[in-house]
Design an enzyme around this catalytic site. Structure first.
Site, PDB file in Angstrom:
ATOM      1  N   ASP A  39       0.826  -1.200   0.000  1.00 17.80           N
ATOM      2  CA  ASP A  39       0.000   0.000   0.000  1.00 17.80           C
ATOM      3  C   ASP A  39       0.859   1.247   0.000  1.00 17.80           C
ATOM      4  O   ASP A  39       2.069   1.180   0.080  1.00 17.80           O
ATOM      5  CB  ASP A  39      -0.853   0.030   1.280  1.00 17.80           C
ATOM      6  CG  ASP A  39      -1.976  -0.987   1.228  1.00 17.80           C
ATOM      7  OD1 ASP A  39      -2.268  -1.461   0.125  1.00 17.80           O
ATOM      8  OD2 ASP A  39      -2.539  -1.283   2.288  1.00 17.80           O
ATOM      9  N   LYS A  61      -3.668   3.531  -3.645  1.00 16.73           N
ATOM     10  CA  LYS A  61      -4.232   4.639  -4.421  1.00 16.73           C
ATOM     11  C   LYS A  61      -3.120   5.451  -5.073  1.00 16.73           C
ATOM     12  O   LYS A  61      -2.075   5.636  -4.491  1.00 16.73           O
ATOM     13  CB  LYS A  61      -4.984   5.570  -3.466  1.00 16.73           C
ATOM     14  CG  LYS A  61      -6.470   5.499  -3.609  1.00 16.73           C
ATOM     15  CD  LYS A  61      -7.102   6.639  -2.828  1.00 16.73           C
ATOM     16  CE  LYS A  61      -8.593   6.439  -2.748  1.00 16.73           C
ATOM     17  NZ  LYS A  61      -9.159   6.918  -1.505  1.00 16.73           N
ATOM     18  N   MET A 176      -9.027   7.810  10.053  1.00 12.78           N
ATOM     19  CA  MET A 176      -9.634   8.365   8.827  1.00 12.78           C
ATOM     20  C   MET A 176     -10.661   9.451   9.151  1.00 12.78           C
ATOM     21  O   MET A 176     -11.674   9.564   8.461  1.00 12.78           O
ATOM     22  CB  MET A 176     -10.315   7.225   8.021  1.00 12.78           C
ATOM     23  CG  MET A 176      -9.361   6.134   7.623  1.00 12.78           C
ATOM     24  SD  MET A 176     -10.185   4.684   6.919  1.00 12.78           S
ATOM     25  CE  MET A 176     -10.742   3.834   8.389  1.00 12.78           C
TER      26      MET A 176
HETATM   27  N1  SAH Z   1      -4.259  -0.573   9.289  1.00 10.97           N
HETATM   28  C1  SAH Z   1      -3.878   0.757   9.643  1.00 10.97           C
HETATM   29  C2  SAH Z   1      -5.004   1.736   9.467  1.00 10.97           C
HETATM   30  C3  SAH Z   1      -5.433   1.901   8.034  1.00 10.97           C
HETATM   31  S1  SAH Z   1      -6.725   3.083   7.843  1.00 10.97           S
HETATM   32  C4  SAH Z   1      -3.348   0.744  11.079  1.00 10.97           C
HETATM   33  O1  SAH Z   1      -3.502  -0.237  11.785  1.00 10.97           O
HETATM   34  O2  SAH Z   1      -2.745   1.736  11.488  1.00 10.97           O
HETATM   35  C5  SAH Z   1      -5.813   4.539   7.464  1.00 10.97           C
HETATM   36  C6  SAH Z   1      -5.886   5.498   8.601  1.00 10.97           C
HETATM   37  O3  SAH Z   1      -4.964   5.109   9.592  1.00 10.97           O
HETATM   38  C7  SAH Z   1      -5.498   6.920   8.268  1.00 10.97           C
HETATM   39  O4  SAH Z   1      -6.579   7.624   7.709  1.00 10.97           O
HETATM   40  C8  SAH Z   1      -5.132   7.452   9.623  1.00 10.97           C
HETATM   41  O5  SAH Z   1      -6.260   7.763  10.383  1.00 10.97           O
HETATM   42  C9  SAH Z   1      -4.469   6.258  10.238  1.00 10.97           C
HETATM   43  N2  SAH Z   1      -3.025   6.306  10.067  1.00 10.97           N
HETATM   44  C10 SAH Z   1      -2.258   5.460   9.374  1.00 10.97           C
HETATM   45  N3  SAH Z   1      -0.957   5.800   9.502  1.00 10.97           N
HETATM   46  C11 SAH Z   1      -0.927   6.873  10.299  1.00 10.97           C
HETATM   47  C12 SAH Z   1       0.117   7.681  10.824  1.00 10.97           C
HETATM   48  N4  SAH Z   1       1.398   7.433  10.543  1.00 10.97           N
HETATM   49  N5  SAH Z   1      -0.207   8.699  11.635  1.00 10.97           N
HETATM   50  C13 SAH Z   1      -1.482   8.956  11.936  1.00 10.97           C
HETATM   51  N6  SAH Z   1      -2.508   8.244  11.464  1.00 10.97           N
HETATM   52  C14 SAH Z   1      -2.231   7.206  10.659  1.00 10.97           C
END
Ligand code: SAH
Length: 501
Positions: A39, A61, A176
């Site tokens: 991703d 994306k 998100m």
């Molecule tokens: N599977 C991922 C989440 C995927 S959904 C996990 O466990 O972290 C994607 C969302 O994750 C983003 O919109 C944001 O809200 C959060 N996210 C992912 N990476 C991030 C980061 N480095 N800092 C803050 N939020 C993050």
């Protein structure tokens, strides 16, 4: 280490962004997989360790075009696994937390494909932690809820019960949720959540440019908009957010907020870059030089064939040591070829590289500089004796000249060349706004100056590894702010830290 197995799909969490937060299991699977489907939100550099011949497929994306449909991703995984390949499906954070990992596992199960799940550090815990916010706390929160902020809270058919969430007795962590933050805050407050409750938003958590904004729940949307925070970010609301005041630690690291350029060749840079990152710096890697081995040249082969005849063998860099042993291995020989010779290393780094091959250097000056080695060799009787100086092609002649003057029969062999590296335009741009430039050899200076052209960083302070490099920097029109006292990467870091204050 257990490598990825053929025909198996691994649903792997890559962590939230800091490469150091990848699990050991994730790292060994990435390093061994035949194919990696990844991703957008995987840590920078996470794929560097992949095999050279691994198939890397980006399935996230792209700006301006839609994401690859989920069933297409699933089809790609299944197809490869059925063809007997080992497949890593690498996802940001944890694969089963808002990552559609559950759906992918179901698709694999339905297709009869063997799979394993490797949990990752999820952003909802890690981003707050890097902001100094514990998601639970004995006094403040005995529960934490992970919530998607993707849905429109005003929608009647929302899958989320916002009233229940408003009344949730603990910390709410929203993934998100940046875009809909105003609606979410309003909805929670309307549902009975305290408008004055401490809240926070953490953008790009655990990455070098992480930003955090705290405010009351009512004021957070305005504060986030003012700071222009955008995805990826987690939103958190609950009394624990106020703990940041005392716990915030990231911003207190010595190099926090400083952009530091590392110009070493990529093969060597990782240690220096990692040390600087661990101290809080935003590191721009601009490898100005690349190392090209010459171990297949006739000159090197001859030197290696006859190496047992030398009374003294001098090594002038850790790279030289590595190349020499590569060349020995190529010739079917090993460290015993040096059994008859005295071995001299130019400094502690080179001596350490020799030690990796079972050789304890007989002579090691403290300062890694040719003049110091000449001095350290002063007591040694070299007249009429065969000496090998194994080094970079373009190294200075201080050492061979001095030894010849004392009557030694010196052969110089160039084990490798350093050539200019094609600069990455993004890195060059980032380097222009750097706070620090680090130079570890004269060639890194000249190649850096060539790479950035006219736009030399104006406010950057220059840190040099030693007098020869400083001289080269001055000759290139740069002002040297600090020079390392110990002429190795550790010494360079010490000098930089001292300059920061
Ligand atoms: N599977 C991922 C989440 C995927 S959904 C996990 O466990 O972290 C994607 C969302 O994750 C983003 O919109 C944001 O809200 C959060 N996210 C992912 N990476 C991030 C980061 N480095 N800092 C803050 N939020 C993050």
């Amino acid at each position: 280490m257990t490598a990825a197995r053929p025909g198996v799909v691994y649903l792997v969490g890559a962590g939230p962004g800091d490469p150091g937060l990848m699990t050991l299991r994730a790292a060994e699977l990435v390093a061994s997989a035949d194919a990696i489907l990844h991703d957008r939100l995987v840590p920078r550099g996470a794929l560097d360790a992949a095999r050279d011949d691994a198939e890397l497929v980006y399935v996230g994306k792209r700006p301006g075009s839609p994401a690859m449909p989920q069933d297409e991703i699933e089809r790609l995984m299944i197809e490869r696994a059925r063809a007997g390949r080992s497949v890593v499906r690498l996802k940001g954070g944890d694969p089963f937390v808002f990552g559609r990992g559950g759906e992918e596992a179901e698709a694999l199960a339905a297709a009869g494909v063997t799979f394993e799940v490797v949990p990752g550090v999820t952003a909802g815990v890690a981003a707050p932690a890097y902001a100094g916010i514990p998601v639970t706390h004995r006094e403040d929160a005995s529960a934490v809820a992970f919530v998607t902020g993707h849905e429109d809270p005003a929608k009647d058919d929302s899958a989320l019960d916002w009233e229940a969430l408003a009344g949730f007795p603990g910390t709410l962590v929203l993934y998100m949720g940046v875009k809909r933050l105003p609606e979410i805050a309003a909805r929670l407050i309307a549902g009975g959540r305290d408008a004055a409750e401490p809240a926070a938003i953490v953008e790009r958590g655990t990455m070098p440019d992480q930003r955090t904004v705290t405010a009351t729940l009512a004021e957070l949307p305005g504060a986030a908009a003012e700071a222009k925070l955008s995805a990826p970010a987690v939103v958190l609301t609950g009394p624990v957010a106020a703990r940041r005041e005392t716990i915030a630690w990231l911003e207190r690291r010595p190099l926090h907020g400083l952009r530091v350029v590392v110009t070493r060749a990529r093969a060597q840079a990782s240690g220096l870059a990692a040390t600087l990152r661990a101290l809080g710096a935003e590191v721009v890697e601009l490898p100005a030089i690349r190392i090209v081995p010459r171990i297949d040249s006739v000159e090197v082969r001859d030197a290696v064939q006859g190496i047992h005849a030398y009374a003294l063998v001098c090594l002038t860099s850790p790279n030289g040591v590595r190349m020499l042993f590569d060349a020995l291995a190529e010739a079917g020989r090993d460290a015993r070829a040096l059994a008859n010779a005295m071995v001299a290393a130019i400094g502690p780094g080179t001596a350490a590289a020799l030690a990796d091959h079972g050789i304890t250097a007989d002579v090691v000056p403290e300062r890694s500089i040719a003049e110091a080695l000449v001095e350290a060799l002063e007591g040694l009787e070299v007249a009429d004796r065969p000496v090998l100086v194994a080094r970079a092609v373009e190294a200075r002649d201080v050492l061979p000249d001095a030894l010849r003057e004392r009557g030694a029969k010196v052969d110089v062999v160039g084990l490798y060349e350093t050539v200019a590296e094609q600069p990455d335009p993004d890195a060059v741009e980032a380097a222009r706004a750097a706070d620090y430039l680090t130079f570890t050899s004269s060639s890194t200076v000249s190649n850096f100056v060539e790479a950035v052209g006219d736009g030399l960083p104006s406010r950057a302070r220059v840190v040099s590894i030693g007098p020869v490099t400083s001289e080269a920097a001055r000759a290139a029109g740069l002002t040297v702010a600090v020079e390392a006292e110990r002429h190795d990467p550790e010494g360079l870091v010490e000098a930089l830290l001292a300059d920061v204050g």
